[in-house]
Design a protein around this motif. Sequence first.
Motif, short mmCIF file in Angstrom:
data_model
loop_
_atom_site.label_atom_id
_atom_site.label_comp_id
_atom_site.label_asym_id
_atom_site.label_seq_id
_atom_site.Cartn_x
_atom_site.Cartn_y
_atom_site.Cartn_z
N ARG A 1 -12.31 -9.54 -4.13
CA ARG A 1 -12.98 -10.72 -3.57
C ARG A 1 -12.00 -11.87 -3.40
O ARG A 1 -12.07 -12.60 -2.40
CB ARG A 1 -14.16 -11.12 -4.44
N GLN B 1 -13.95 -8.33 4.53
CA GLN B 1 -15.10 -7.69 3.91
C GLN B 1 -14.63 -6.86 2.72
O GLN B 1 -13.57 -6.24 2.77
CB GLN B 1 -15.78 -6.78 4.93
N THR C 1 -22.18 -2.09 -2.85
CA THR C 1 -22.29 -3.48 -2.42
C THR C 1 -21.24 -3.79 -1.38
O THR C 1 -20.19 -3.16 -1.34
CB THR C 1 -22.05 -4.42 -3.63
N GLU C 2 -21.53 -4.79 -0.56
CA GLU C 2 -20.51 -5.32 0.33
C GLU C 2 -20.56 -6.84 0.28
O GLU C 2 -21.62 -7.43 0.10
CB GLU C 2 -20.66 -4.82 1.76
N TYR C 3 -19.40 -7.44 0.39
CA TYR C 3 -19.27 -8.89 0.47
C TYR C 3 -18.57 -9.19 1.79
O TYR C 3 -17.51 -8.63 2.06
CB TYR C 3 -18.43 -9.44 -0.68
N TYR D 1 -17.00 -12.04 4.46
CA TYR D 1 -16.47 -13.40 4.59
C TYR D 1 -16.19 -13.65 6.06
O TYR D 1 -15.41 -12.95 6.68
CB TYR D 1 -15.19 -13.56 3.76
N ASP E 1 -21.02 -12.22 9.72
CA ASP E 1 -21.52 -10.94 9.25
C ASP E 1 -21.91 -10.09 10.46
O ASP E 1 -22.69 -10.54 11.30
CB ASP E 1 -22.73 -11.16 8.35
#
Length: 76
Positions: A37, A51, A63-65, A67, A70
Amino acid sequence: MSRHVIQVLSASGAWRVKNGAAETSYPNKNDAIAKARAEAKAIHDGGGLSQVLVQKADGTWQTEYTYGDDPRDIKG
């Protein structure tokens, strides 16, 4: 602009962060996610899209994060 994808992968009891061709091992999942992250945020802060994809120990995606913009139309 293409999205830079960083993966957190299960690796025989350890965890790897794969960022392009570079891979780094971590003793636990939380440390690996924190590093991934931080790398993704640095890319985003520099004007890029990034990502993080997090894998479970069984190999499925957890999970995905994301930035930046999206690519999904729904939240979650």
